[in-house]
Write a protein that holds these residues in place. Structure first.
Motif, PDB file in Angstrom:
ATOM      1  N   LEU A  17       1.654 -33.452  74.257  1.00  0.00           N
ATOM      2  CA  LEU A  17       3.086 -32.854  73.881  1.00  0.00           C
ATOM      3  C   LEU A  17       3.864 -33.549  74.887  1.00  0.00           C
ATOM      4  CD1 LEU A  17       4.414 -30.607  72.472  1.00  0.00           C
ATOM      5  CD2 LEU A  17       3.907 -28.927  74.204  1.00  0.00           C
ATOM      6  N   LEU A  20       4.714 -36.759  73.120  1.00  0.00           N
ATOM      7  CA  LEU A  20       5.490 -36.796  71.931  1.00  0.00           C
ATOM      8  C   LEU A  20       6.809 -36.315  72.215  1.00  0.00           C
ATOM      9  CD1 LEU A  20       2.929 -34.668  69.714  1.00  0.00           C
ATOM     10  CD2 LEU A  20       3.667 -36.950  69.396  1.00  0.00           C
ATOM     11  N   TRP A  21       7.195 -35.469  72.916  1.00  0.00           N
ATOM     12  CA  TRP A  21       8.432 -34.999  73.367  1.00  0.00           C
ATOM     13  C   TRP A  21       9.227 -36.250  74.049  1.00  0.00           C
ATOM     14  CZ3 TRP A  21       7.729 -29.249  75.568  1.00  0.00           C
ATOM     15  CH2 TRP A  21       7.907 -28.424  74.414  1.00  0.00           C
ATOM     16  N   THR A  24      10.586 -38.903  71.943  1.00  0.00           N
ATOM     17  CA  THR A  24      11.755 -38.845  71.050  1.00  0.00           C
ATOM     18  C   THR A  24      12.850 -39.847  71.180  1.00  0.00           C
ATOM     19  OG1 THR A  24      11.247 -36.291  70.922  1.00  0.00           O
ATOM     20  CG2 THR A  24      13.396 -36.857  70.110  1.00  0.00           C
ATOM     21  N   ALA A 228       7.450 -36.421  66.166  1.00  0.00           N
ATOM     22  CA  ALA A 228       8.213 -35.758  67.318  1.00  0.00           C
ATOM     23  C   ALA A 228       8.902 -34.503  66.944  1.00  0.00           C
ATOM     24  CB  ALA A 228       9.164 -36.788  67.753  1.00  0.00           C
ATOM     25  N   THR A 229       8.888 -33.975  65.566  1.00  0.00           N
ATOM     26  CA  THR A 229       9.466 -32.841  65.227  1.00  0.00           C
ATOM     27  C   THR A 229       8.427 -31.925  64.742  1.00  0.00           C
ATOM     28  OG1 THR A 229      11.820 -34.039  64.909  1.00  0.00           O
ATOM     29  CG2 THR A 229      11.435 -31.787  63.899  1.00  0.00           C
ATOM     30  N   THR A 232       5.039 -31.866  66.983  1.00  0.00           N
ATOM     31  CA  THR A 232       5.379 -31.012  68.168  1.00  0.00           C
ATOM     32  C   THR A 232       5.775 -29.471  68.372  1.00  0.00           C
ATOM     33  OG1 THR A 232       6.289 -33.299  69.040  1.00  0.00           O
ATOM     34  CG2 THR A 232       6.996 -31.352  70.314  1.00  0.00           C
ATOM     35  N   THR A 236       3.330 -26.931  70.215  1.00  0.00           N
ATOM     36  CA  THR A 236       3.821 -26.180  71.143  1.00  0.00           C
ATOM     37  C   THR A 236       3.564 -24.715  70.983  1.00  0.00           C
ATOM     38  OG1 THR A 236       5.836 -27.499  71.233  1.00  0.00           O
ATOM     39  CG2 THR A 236       5.930 -25.278  72.254  1.00  0.00           C
ATOM     40  N   SER A 303      13.676 -28.616  75.054  1.00  0.00           N
ATOM     41  CA  SER A 303      12.694 -27.901  74.129  1.00  0.00           C
ATOM     42  C   SER A 303      12.987 -26.468  74.381  1.00  0.00           C
ATOM     43  CB  SER A 303      11.458 -28.144  74.532  1.00  0.00           C
ATOM     44  OG  SER A 303      11.316 -28.932  75.834  1.00  0.00           O
ATOM     45  N   ARG A 315      13.072 -33.026  71.048  1.00  0.00           N
ATOM     46  CA  ARG A 315      12.537 -33.607  70.392  1.00  0.00           C
ATOM     47  C   ARG A 315      12.169 -34.311  69.759  1.00  0.00           C
ATOM     48  NH1 ARG A 315      11.825 -31.421  72.738  1.00  0.00           N
ATOM     49  NH2 ARG A 315      11.607 -31.231  72.891  1.00  0.00           N
TER      50      ARG A 315
END
Length: 315
Positions: A17, A20-21, A24, A228-229, A232, A236, A303, A315
């Protein structure tokens, strides 16, 4: 499954995570080589909405109903998705991806300042007040207004405005959308559907330039939207459900480190001593503001708050 294996899986998901964030800003930087900022925004929202809507119906859920809910979702989509996504695209025309990730880490500072201004936050303990001042001081170090030829300029202001927009969105979402009995996956999908519509309406403001995306830009925008969107968001919620909001919150403190590392390794961006020092000061300030807050923090740095969010902003 043993506790040790569950722990390793939990850390693995947290690491994924954070990657990925934090990535971005790298994908935005690459997508901008062939697309305009608003084109990147619209594509990102549309791809994320497609992924989440498919996941929503694929798991037996459906999008929310009710005019009131959708009205609140439009407001949340504007401040949490459409506006900050566009501002990041505009800002990263002049700001390196790593620096954008660092400036995005000011989101919890803006949230705290907003809470104080609206009365939602109780008077601060000295350590939290010092953290607030220290965090904004670190932002000033990164921004370096004393340098006439500073490399940030208006782009940094756009990124800071995006971070402030996230802060507004998280407070609004916590009051009006979260915890109202609607599954978070349904809310997230609907919110990105609204954001897609808002971004599409804004496209004419860009002059509708022709798409000149090469393979790199197209791959970047697809990864930005899908992974990334969309992915994610889902990841999360799984972490919050399995490990709790506090564990999910730990990811936020890793995002600037990831964005700077990827910018330096992949794009060859020069971090510099001043930006590195400013990043350390910002993160120290953010950490101090979370001490004694009386509640676990949400994922800082762009986030959504883990305890109350319906969507993740960066992100």
């Amino acid at each position: 499954m043993s506790g040790r294996v569950r722990s390793l899986l939990g850390w693995g998901r947290l690491g994924l995570l954070a990657l990925l964030w934090g990535s971005t800003f790298l994908w935005i930087e690459l997508a901008l080589t062939g697309l305009s900022p608003l084109q990147v925004t619209a594509a990102r929202c549309a791809l994320g909405a497609l992924v989440l809507t498919a996941a929503c119906y694929g798991t037996g859920r459906r999008l929310p109903r009710g005019r009131g809910v959708w009205g609140r979702l439009v407001v949340a989509a504007f401040f949490c998705n459409a506006l900050p996504f566009a501002l990041f695209g505009l800002g990263q025309q002049t700001v390196d991806s790593g620096q954008a990730g660092v400036l995005n880490a000011t989101t919890p500072l803006w949230s705290l300042a907003l809470g104080l201004g609206t009365g939602a936050e109780r008077p601060l303990r000295p350590v939290r007040l010092a953290g607030l001042l220290l965090g904004f001081g670190g932002t000033v170090v990164i921004f370096a207004p004393w340098q006439r030829s500073g490399s940030l300029g208006w782009g940094a202001l756009a990124v800071l405005a995006a971070a402030a927009s996230y802060a507004v969105a998280f407070g609004y979402m916590g009051r009006t959308l979260a915890g109202k009995g609607i599954p978070t996956l349904s809310l997230s999908a609907a919110q990105l559907v609204c954001a897609t519509g808002l971004a599409a309406l804004a496209l004419p403001a860009d002059g509708l330039p022709p798409v000149r995306a090469d393979r790199t830009a197209l791959i970047a925008v697809v990864v930005l939207g899908v992974l990334a969107t969309g992915l994610t968001f889902h990841l999360t919620y799984r972490i919050i459900a399995d490990e709790g909001a506090t564990d999910a919150a730990a990811v936020g403190y890793l995002l600037p480190v990831v964005s700077l590392a990827l910018g330096a390794i992949v794009l060859g961006e020069d971090v510099g001593l001043r930006v590195g020092a400013g990043m350390a000061v910002v993160l120290a300030g953010v950490g101090m503001t979370r001490r004694g807050s009386g509640r676990p923090p949400g994922p800082a740095a762009g986030s959504a708050g883990a305890g109350s969010a319906t969507a993740v902003g960066a992100r």
